[in-house]
Design an enzyme around this catalytic site. Structure first.
Site: not given
Lengths: 180, 755
Positions: B583, B598, B651, B715
């Site tokens: 992102h 995030e 992430h 993640e």
């Protein structure tokens, strides 16, 4: 009671038994036909909709009766939005999501959602996977549908919230489904 | 204009036309000597229609000695052991005992001797060519003489006999029907014999004096079987062009054998029987049609034969045979290969197939003659089909053989059509196969072996390791995966038949709780999965050997001594590792329980990771080093265009409930090593990050799908989980996560050695 009467009585009993047997057999055959037609020849009269497990690791399905008044493909998304009935499962579709329209080509269904599917989404890989595959798995439950394409307000998208590739149709995901 | 001027002009015109007129016959002759224009160096005159050259000029040109005996009015010229004599007022040139008659003879003009150019020069052995059209005269001295052109070796070689090999070129026309041999400075011998012209070939000799060369042009009605590459040999006194063998004769001999004879060895022909029973096509490579004799009259089994050059590049001769009867023509295999220039066929007793048998993956049968089994696989249901042409089933061949082993259910045989026996092996699963032929006393035996099964599964203990050895009958694609909950090592072998039930499996115990196997389909490929359930976590290394037939997995017995042998080996330096902070910019990614975006922890961890890797001698490149939006495509292309070694995307997770949490690592089948790469990183994260291990997962995430190198998407923790969101805010957690990921990367590089 003389011998003859007893004899006649026995015959009567046999008749009754025979009639009973015929009745039972007929019932069995009717049941069998009903059973077979329902399971092998008949139309599916229920749907399976997938929800997330509490730990966001898996998808688990619940069954719903098909509402004959509604378009099946809209009903699925309504059921997904409405959420699970059992405890320990969670809905996967953000509020405000609407299925605008859909298009079936061959065995692929293209679902056109409004932008709320992206904008109201909570993000995360796990979140995205569970949302997308709860949709994909619910639609591919029908043997008429093999794959699902998701578009937003008529536009093709690479991903929903930045992870899963949506540029190609997706198939039923077995690995995400929690085994009973 | 004055009269005087007019007079002058007329005078000049007169002079000019006089000069033109008097010299026109000769001056326009351009004279070439050995390809060089020498017109200006020699004086010539014409007497009685013959061109004469000044003796001194000729002597100089030919480097000859000149003697003039005034008393006898005799001119002697000598060069290269040739001496000519001419007398004034005689029209003869005397060479040794011969005399050549000329028209003009020796002429004395202005006290200079002139002699006939053509005849004199011929006497000295030069060639002279006069081209009337452009009035050019060519004189050249041949360096070689061609005496004979003939076929050798039964028509497979064209021999050009010549004194000496001079430079030459071989040219062929596009249609292949004309071959030109161009030989520099060559002459044709007076007694030249053309031994190649015949019904099929025509030789034409063309002198090209202006280029001082000779062309031998060979024309044919058919294409000339000249070997385009490597077909020319030079001998001391001859140039040899070797030709492909030509069809010589098609005939039927006394014992009713249909024979095709060529002028040389006939390579293996491709024989096909058309569905129409009565037609057979014989395609013979490297044979040229040539001039052949067709003698098939008065016979009982062949109706018609047609022959044509099916192809020139590569050369293929096609013979189509139409038979009268229902019996097929079959090639007779001559085991001694005595007559390798004859291909013979006999009316067909069909090949008899017998002794069909099956034994552990091998289907065998015998045939009375050589056959070319045509085998192919069909998938639904899985079966191997083998067509045996021109064959019939022998007495001991059953319609069906029940096998029912791990690979084959049964083998069926049937007459597929008039000439074909079909064997069908009903397979349990599709499998590779190989056909081998062996010639034995009086018959041919064929073995069709099915491939890729497990041949042995064993374990072996050393002090520090437990080795799991999986041996296969053939090399195959496989993937080794490690899972937790429960701890297990999974070996997925593609396209191999699962015969593990038949093998003795190692006993459970020690580290191994259970060994089991299953079959399933992974992305359309059949996969046999062999699972070793382990009692706890073990580091492992994978080796493959024996051409990929042996998979060795070494489990380190103690966690400390363990990962451990490789630990000593430094990771190779300077691998380019792309670190992708998820992102960024207007895309915040997931939003945390209390609002953490995030993109922030992603970037923080990515930057820390880059720093650690840099310190470890690796080259780390961030897809973004600040809060900026970068498209997924751009992230992928950055990695692919840089041809990076590894790709790691960082992430943070999220879900619509605040209880779920943990770390997970995703990979994709984009690269065979992605799974291993994910395992190496997740090993570290799952054990030491201090949050729930959600495992290694495979999915179609954009950045790990389209990057080409081993790639993972991590993640780290859940923003939607309040406890983990707090962690994601803390620099300590960022450092810890980055350090663990770096350890995993280094582990992977140690084991895989980078590139």
């Amino acid at each position: 009671m003389n011998f003859k009467d007893r004899f006649m009585e026995l015959i009567d009993k046999r008749k009754i038994l025979a009639v009973l047997r015929i009745l039972v057999l007929t019932a069995a055959v009717i049941y069998l036909i009903f059973f077979l037609s329902n399971n092998f020849f008949g139309v599916q009269d229920y749907i399976e909709v997938y929800f997330s497990t509490e730990d966001a690791m898996y998808l688990k399905s619940e069954t719903r009766d098909i509402d004959q008044e509604k378009d099946l493909h809209y009903q699925i998304i309504e059921e997904l939005l409405a959420g699970p009935e059992s405890e320990g499962l969670r809905a996967t579709i953000p509020d405000g999501v609407k299925l605008l329209d859909y298009n079936i080509e061959g065995k692929n269904i293209t679902l056109n959602f409004n932008n709320e599917l992206r904008e109201n989404h909570w993000g995360g890989s796990a979140g995205e996977m569970l949302t997308v595959y709860s949709i994909v798995n619910s639609y591919t439950f029908f043997k008429e549908i093999d794959s699902v394409s998701i578009i937003l307000e008529g536009e093709e998208v690479n991903t929903l919230v930045g992870h899963l590739d949506l540029s190609e149709p997706l198939m039923y995901n077995q690995e995400l489904v929690m085994e009973e | 204009m004055s009269l005087k001027h007019k007079f002058l002009i007329i005078f000049f015109i007169f002079i000019f036309s006089f000069i033109m007129g008097s010299t026109s016959i000769y001056a326009q002759n351009t004279i070439y000597f050995n390809g060089e224009n020498i017109s200006g160096n020699i004086s010539t005159v014409s007497v009685k229609g013959e061109l004469l050259v000044k003796a001194t000029d000729l002597a100089e040109m030919l480097n000859a000695d000149l003697k003039w005996q005034p008393a006898l009015k005799l001119l002697e010229m000598e060069a290269d052991d040739v001496k000519i004599k001419l007398m004034a007022n005689s029209s003869y040139i005397q060479i040794k005992n011969d005399a050549i008659r000329t028209k003009a003879g020796l002429q004395l003009i202005d006290n200079q001797a002139y002699l006939p150019l053509a005849k004199a020069i011929e006497a000295f052995g030069y060639l002279l060519e006069y081209q009337r059209d452009n009035e050019e005269l060519y004189i050249f001295q041949p360096e070689t003489t061609i005496s004979n052109v003939s076929w050798q070796e039964d028509g497979n070689q064209l021999q050009i006999k010549m004194d000496e090999i001079t430079p030459y070129r071989i040219l062929h026309s596009d249609d292949g029907k004309e071959l030109t041999v161009e030989i520099d400075k060559a002459e044709i011998d007076e007694e030249f014999s053309d031994n190649i012209s015949n019904n099929n070939y025509y030789l034409k000799v063309v002198n090209v004096p202006d280029k001082a060369l000779l062309r031998l042009i060979i024309r044919s009605r058919n294409s000339i079987p000249f070997k385009i590459d490597g077909g020319v040999y030079e001998k001391e006194d001859a140039l040899i062009l070797s030709f492909l063998p030509q069809l010589k004769k098609i005939y039927i001999d006394e014992d009713n054998t249909f024979a095709v004879e060529a002028t040389g060895k006939i390579p293996e022909a491709d024989i096909e029987y058309l569905s129409d029973v009565r037609k057979m096509i014989i395609d013979i490579p490297s044979i040229v049609i040539g001039e052949y004799e067709l003698d098939i009259e008065k016979n009982s089994f062949i109706k018609d034969v047609s022959v044509r050059q099916h192809n020139l590049d590569p050369v293929v001769l096609r013979i189509e045979v139409e038979t009268l009867g229902n019996k097929p023509l079959q090639p007779i295999i001559d085991p001694q290969k005595q007559k390798n220039n004859v291909l013979s066929f006999k009316e067909g007793e069909k090949t008899i197939i017998r002794d069909l048998a099956y034994n552990s993956g091998q289907l065998s049968f015998k045939s009375t003659a050589h056959i070319d089994p045509e085998a192919f696989l069909l998938s639904q249901p899985p079966r191997l089909v083998v067509n045996l042409f021109n064959a019939q089933r022998g007495d001991n061949i059953l319609d069906e053989i029940n096998v029912d082993d791990s690979q084959i259910e049964k083998i069926r045989t049937a007459r597929f059509d008039e000439k074909t026996v079909r064997l069908v092996a009903d397979l349990k699963e599709l499998t590779g196969y190989q056909i081998s032929e062996k010639q034995e006393e009086g018959y041919y035996s064929y073995i069709i072996s099915l491939q890729n099964k497990f041949s042995k599964v064993s374990t072996e203990d050393t002090a520090d390791f437990k080795n799991l050895n999986i041996a296969l009958t053939g090399s195959t694609d496989y993937e080794v995966k490690k899972f937790t909950h429960p701890h297990r090592i999974v070996i997925d072998v593609k396209n191999a038949y699962n015969n593990l039930d038949e093998l003795d499996m190692p006993a459970n115990g020690g580290l191994i709780k259970e060994i089991r196997s299953s079959n399933y389909e992974l992305e359309g490929e059949k996969v046999t999965r062999l699972v070793f359930e382990l009692d706890k976590y073990f580091s492992h290394t994978i080796k493959k050997s024996d051409d990929g037939r042996l998979i060795n997995i070494a489990l380190a017995k103690s966690a400390d001594a363990a990962p451990d042998e490789p630990m000593l080996i430094a990771a190779p330096k300077n691998n380019l590792i792309i670190i992708d902070a998820g992102h960024g910019g207007f895309d915040p990614g997931a939003i945390g329980y209390t609002g953490l975006q995030e993109k922030e922890p992603n970037l923080a961890i990515a930057k820390k990771l880059a720093e650690i890797l840099d310190n470890k001698g690796q080259k780390a490149l961030l897809t973004r080093n600040r809060d900026k939006f970068i498209s997924l495509q751009k992230r992928v292309s950055t990695a692919n265009e840089a041809d990076a070694e590894l790709f790691v995307s960082i992430h943070a997770n999220s879900i619509n409930n605040n209880t779920a949490g943990g770390v997970e690592t995703y990979y994709n089948g984009n690269n065979n090593n992605s799974r291993l790469f994910a395992e190496k990183i997740h090993d570290k994260l799952s054990r030491s990050l201090g949050i729930i291990d959600r495992g290694i997962k495979k999915d179609n995430f954009y950045v790990i799908k389209y990057t080409k190198m081993p790639s993972v998407l991590i993640e780290t923790a859940f923003l939607s989980n309040p406890r983990e969101e707090k962690l994601l805010r803390s620099p300590e957690f960022h450092s810890k996560a980055a350090a663990l990921i770096a350890d995993g990367i280094i582990d992977y590089l140690r084991e895989n050695g980078g590139r």
